[in-house]
Design an enzyme around this catalytic site. Structure first.
Site, mmCIF file in Angstrom:
data_model
loop_
_atom_site.group_PDB
_atom_site.id
_atom_site.type_symbol
_atom_site.label_atom_id
_atom_site.label_comp_id
_atom_site.label_asym_id
_atom_site.label_seq_id
_atom_site.Cartn_x
_atom_site.Cartn_y
_atom_site.Cartn_z
ATOM 1 N N THR A 29 -8.224 -13.457 4.191
ATOM 2 C CA THR A 29 -8.733 -12.879 5.448
ATOM 3 C C THR A 29 -9.476 -13.925 6.281
ATOM 4 O O THR A 29 -9.447 -13.872 7.512
ATOM 5 C CB THR A 29 -9.655 -11.670 5.194
ATOM 6 O OG1 THR A 29 -10.689 -12.073 4.311
ATOM 7 C CG2 THR A 29 -8.912 -10.488 4.604
ATOM 8 N N ARG A 37 -6.565 -3.054 2.659
ATOM 9 C CA ARG A 37 -7.376 -1.855 2.431
ATOM 10 C C ARG A 37 -8.810 -1.906 2.940
ATOM 11 O O ARG A 37 -9.515 -0.920 2.837
ATOM 12 C CB ARG A 37 -7.382 -1.505 0.940
ATOM 13 C CG ARG A 37 -6.024 -1.048 0.480
ATOM 14 C CD ARG A 37 -5.979 -0.611 -0.955
ATOM 15 N NE ARG A 37 -4.624 -0.225 -1.304
ATOM 16 C CZ ARG A 37 -3.634 -1.077 -1.516
ATOM 17 N NH1 ARG A 37 -3.848 -2.378 -1.458
ATOM 18 N NH2 ARG A 37 -2.411 -0.654 -1.789
ATOM 19 N N VAL A 104 1.441 -13.165 -0.405
ATOM 20 C CA VAL A 104 2.811 -13.595 -0.108
ATOM 21 C C VAL A 104 2.810 -14.668 0.987
ATOM 22 O O VAL A 104 3.842 -14.955 1.581
ATOM 23 C CB VAL A 104 3.664 -12.369 0.317
ATOM 24 C CG1 VAL A 104 3.849 -11.403 -0.855
ATOM 25 C CG2 VAL A 104 3.046 -11.628 1.501
ATOM 26 N N HIS A 120 4.075 -11.053 -6.085
ATOM 27 C CA HIS A 120 4.741 -10.159 -5.131
ATOM 28 C C HIS A 120 5.702 -10.909 -4.215
ATOM 29 O O HIS A 120 6.073 -10.402 -3.160
ATOM 30 C CB HIS A 120 3.691 -9.370 -4.321
ATOM 31 C CG HIS A 120 2.874 -8.436 -5.170
ATOM 32 N ND1 HIS A 120 1.668 -7.912 -4.773
ATOM 33 C CD2 HIS A 120 3.102 -7.937 -6.405
ATOM 34 C CE1 HIS A 120 1.188 -7.120 -5.744
ATOM 35 N NE2 HIS A 120 2.038 -7.134 -6.741
ATOM 36 N N CYS A 128 19.555 -12.335 2.171
ATOM 37 C CA CYS A 128 20.286 -11.126 2.555
ATOM 38 C C CYS A 128 20.093 -10.054 1.492
ATOM 39 O O CYS A 128 20.330 -10.302 0.304
ATOM 40 C CB CYS A 128 21.764 -11.448 2.730
ATOM 41 S SG CYS A 128 22.766 -9.961 2.948
ATOM 42 N N CYS A 131 23.950 -9.302 -0.081
ATOM 43 C CA CYS A 131 24.699 -10.252 -0.929
ATOM 44 C C CYS A 131 23.809 -11.313 -1.561
ATOM 45 O O CYS A 131 24.275 -12.097 -2.384
ATOM 46 C CB CYS A 131 25.823 -10.920 -0.132
ATOM 47 S SG CYS A 131 25.236 -12.146 1.069
ATOM 48 N N CYS A 149 27.921 -11.615 5.165
ATOM 49 C CA CYS A 149 28.386 -10.235 4.927
ATOM 50 C C CYS A 149 27.856 -9.233 5.946
ATOM 51 O O CYS A 149 28.078 -8.031 5.774
ATOM 52 C CB CYS A 149 27.981 -9.806 3.514
ATOM 53 S SG CYS A 149 26.239 -9.397 3.373
ATOM 54 N N SER A 187 -9.669 -8.971 -4.265
ATOM 55 C CA SER A 187 -8.696 -7.899 -4.518
ATOM 56 C C SER A 187 -9.432 -6.586 -4.721
ATOM 57 O O SER A 187 -10.455 -6.533 -5.403
ATOM 58 C CB SER A 187 -7.858 -8.208 -5.762
ATOM 59 O OG SER A 187 -7.003 -7.121 -6.040
ATOM 60 N N SER A 188 -8.875 -5.515 -4.134
ATOM 61 C CA SER A 188 -9.459 -4.185 -4.348
ATOM 62 C C SER A 188 -9.101 -3.658 -5.730
ATOM 63 O O SER A 188 -9.630 -2.643 -6.164
ATOM 64 C CB SER A 188 -8.931 -3.211 -3.288
ATOM 65 O OG SER A 188 -7.542 -3.039 -3.457
HETATM 66 P P1 NAD Z 1 -6.520 -5.154 -0.733
HETATM 67 O O1 NAD Z 1 -6.319 -5.181 0.739
HETATM 68 O O2 NAD Z 1 -6.237 -3.891 -1.450
HETATM 69 O O3 NAD Z 1 -8.036 -5.551 -1.050
HETATM 70 C C1 NAD Z 1 -8.630 -6.703 -0.526
HETATM 71 C C2 NAD Z 1 -10.052 -6.790 -1.049
HETATM 72 O O4 NAD Z 1 -10.571 -8.035 -0.632
HETATM 73 C C3 NAD Z 1 -10.961 -5.685 -0.505
HETATM 74 O O5 NAD Z 1 -11.736 -5.159 -1.573
HETATM 75 C C4 NAD Z 1 -11.840 -6.445 0.504
HETATM 76 O O6 NAD Z 1 -13.139 -5.934 0.581
HETATM 77 C C5 NAD Z 1 -11.853 -7.842 -0.082
HETATM 78 N N1 NAD Z 1 -12.055 -8.899 0.906
HETATM 79 C C6 NAD Z 1 -11.598 -8.970 2.188
HETATM 80 N N2 NAD Z 1 -11.962 -10.127 2.763
HETATM 81 C C7 NAD Z 1 -12.646 -10.821 1.807
HETATM 82 C C8 NAD Z 1 -13.256 -12.090 1.782
HETATM 83 N N3 NAD Z 1 -13.263 -12.899 2.852
HETATM 84 N N4 NAD Z 1 -13.863 -12.488 0.640
HETATM 85 C C9 NAD Z 1 -13.902 -11.692 -0.449
HETATM 86 N N5 NAD Z 1 -13.334 -10.467 -0.489
HETATM 87 C C10 NAD Z 1 -12.710 -10.048 0.632
HETATM 88 O O7 NAD Z 1 -5.726 -6.377 -1.351
HETATM 89 P P2 NAD Z 1 -4.987 -6.577 -2.759
HETATM 90 O O8 NAD Z 1 -5.827 -6.024 -3.862
HETATM 91 O O9 NAD Z 1 -4.538 -7.977 -2.803
HETATM 92 O O10 NAD Z 1 -3.683 -5.664 -2.661
HETATM 93 C C11 NAD Z 1 -2.942 -5.668 -1.475
HETATM 94 C C12 NAD Z 1 -1.455 -5.926 -1.590
HETATM 95 O O11 NAD Z 1 -1.087 -6.355 -0.293
HETATM 96 C C13 NAD Z 1 -1.040 -7.008 -2.498
HETATM 97 O O12 NAD Z 1 0.078 -6.537 -3.137
HETATM 98 C C14 NAD Z 1 -0.637 -8.191 -1.599
HETATM 99 O O13 NAD Z 1 0.644 -8.668 -1.983
HETATM 100 C C15 NAD Z 1 -0.435 -7.596 -0.238
HETATM 101 N N6 NAD Z 1 -1.016 -8.363 0.898
HETATM 102 C C16 NAD Z 1 -0.919 -9.721 0.948
HETATM 103 C C17 NAD Z 1 -1.468 -10.420 2.013
HETATM 104 C C18 NAD Z 1 -1.333 -11.924 2.041
HETATM 105 O O14 NAD Z 1 -0.366 -12.462 1.513
HETATM 106 N N7 NAD Z 1 -2.300 -12.646 2.632
HETATM 107 C C19 NAD Z 1 -2.136 -9.749 3.037
HETATM 108 C C20 NAD Z 1 -2.194 -8.360 2.978
HETATM 109 C C21 NAD Z 1 -1.646 -7.676 1.890
#
Ligand code: NAD
Length: 243
Positions: A29, A37, A104, A120, A128, A131, A149, A187-188
């Site tokens: 972020t 989330r 990702v 992920h 594709c 194919c 295709c 991660s949440s």
């Molecule tokens: P999530 O969105 O469910 O949770 C993110 C967590 O990170 C939250 O609890 C939030 O409070 C916390 N957070 C946000 N900014 C933060 C920061 N600067 N420092 C510390 N914590 C911070 O994310 P998840 O658990 O990774 O699950 C989401 C799914 O979405 C995954 O499967 C992922 O593949 C995908 N996703 C990936 C990306 C990416 O590649 N950057 C972006 C969005 C979603």
């Protein structure tokens, strides 16, 4: 920032033989990519079950393509931040064995992390759906069909309703099982089965997140703060003994 907790984690990293990192959307972020989330996340605006699904890809391609072409064009405007760099520095100095990521965006590799397991998949690889032929990102962005295709082009990410990549997961699980320190970052812990991974390690478990998660009390140490800021402090403390 809670300095005693930073100091403790730095000590644990120095003592550890195998530290594995598990990152989620909160890791990116601070690069400008919304997570799913938290308050500003994508899924407050779009229901994932309408777009990140095989059904949307096969039957509502306009919606699917609109969402993922926007995510890909947003990604191209962003870069890894100093927290990604800190993890790469710690790996180079032998303090991190592997990064397992739910993201990702490819930022860990872009920063120089060498062992990265993308649970992920990756937004940056296009193929594709019909194919399996590889295709250019530009073709996907232009909404072209497969040149072999005529099938739908898509990023190599795991959609709801698809199998997880067994080879990547196997390597990630092995690294986690062999770890004596496991650090979850941003991660949440709401997405299964990735949220079960930390508990495959018999070692110490740490979570760095800007807010409490519902699994917080299952960790030995919880650091509340921004991933980028915390990781720079940890890197400085482990590598330079400063802070
Ligand atoms: P999530 O969105 O469910 O949770 C993110 C967590 O990170 C939250 O609890 C939030 O409070 C916390 N957070 C946000 N900014 C933060 C920061 N600067 N420092 C510390 N914590 C911070 O994310 P998840 O658990 O990774 O699950 C989401 C799914 O979405 C995954 O499967 C992922 O593949 C995908 N996703 C990936 C990306 C990416 O590649 N950057 C972006 C969005 C979603």
């Amino acid at each position: 920032m809670d300095q005693p907790k930073i100091d403790l984690l730095a000590e644990w990293m120095k003592e550890s033989r195998r530290t594995v990192i598990l990152t989620g959307a909160g890791m990116s972020t601070e690069s400008g990519i919304p997570d799913f989330r938290s308050k500003e996340g994508w899924w407050k605006k779009i229901d994932p079950m309408t777009v990140s699904t095989v059904d949307a890809l096969e039957h509502q391609y306009d919606l699917f393509h609109g969402f993922y072409s926007l995510r890909l064009s947003d990604l191209k405007k962003c870069e890894p931040h100093k927290g990604h760099d800190a993890l790469a520095d710690l790996e180079k100095e032998g303090h991190v064995s592997a990064v397992v990521t739910q993201n990702v965006d490819g930022f860990h590799q872009q920063s120089g992390s060498g062992t990265v397991h993308e649970l992920h998949g990756s937004l940056r690889k296009i193929f594709c759906h019909e194919c399996g032929a590889r295709a250019d990102e530009a073709a996907f962005m232009e909404r072209e069909s497969c040149s072999d295709c005529e099938g739908h082009l898509r990023p190599k990410i795991i959609l709801f309703g698809e199998m997880l990549p067994q080879d990547v997961w196997g390597r990630a699980i092995q690294d986690i099982e062999e770890s004596d320190l496991l650090i979850v970052i941003g991660s949440s812990l709401q997405v299964a089965p990735a949220n079960e991974l930390p508990f495959l390690s018999d070692g110490k478990k740490v979570i760095i997140n800007q807010e409490e998660t519902y699994l917080h009390n299952q960790f030995d140490l919880q650091i509340e703060g921004k991933a980028g800021e915390v990781l720079q402090l940890i890197r400085d403390k482990v590598l330079e003994g400063t802070v």
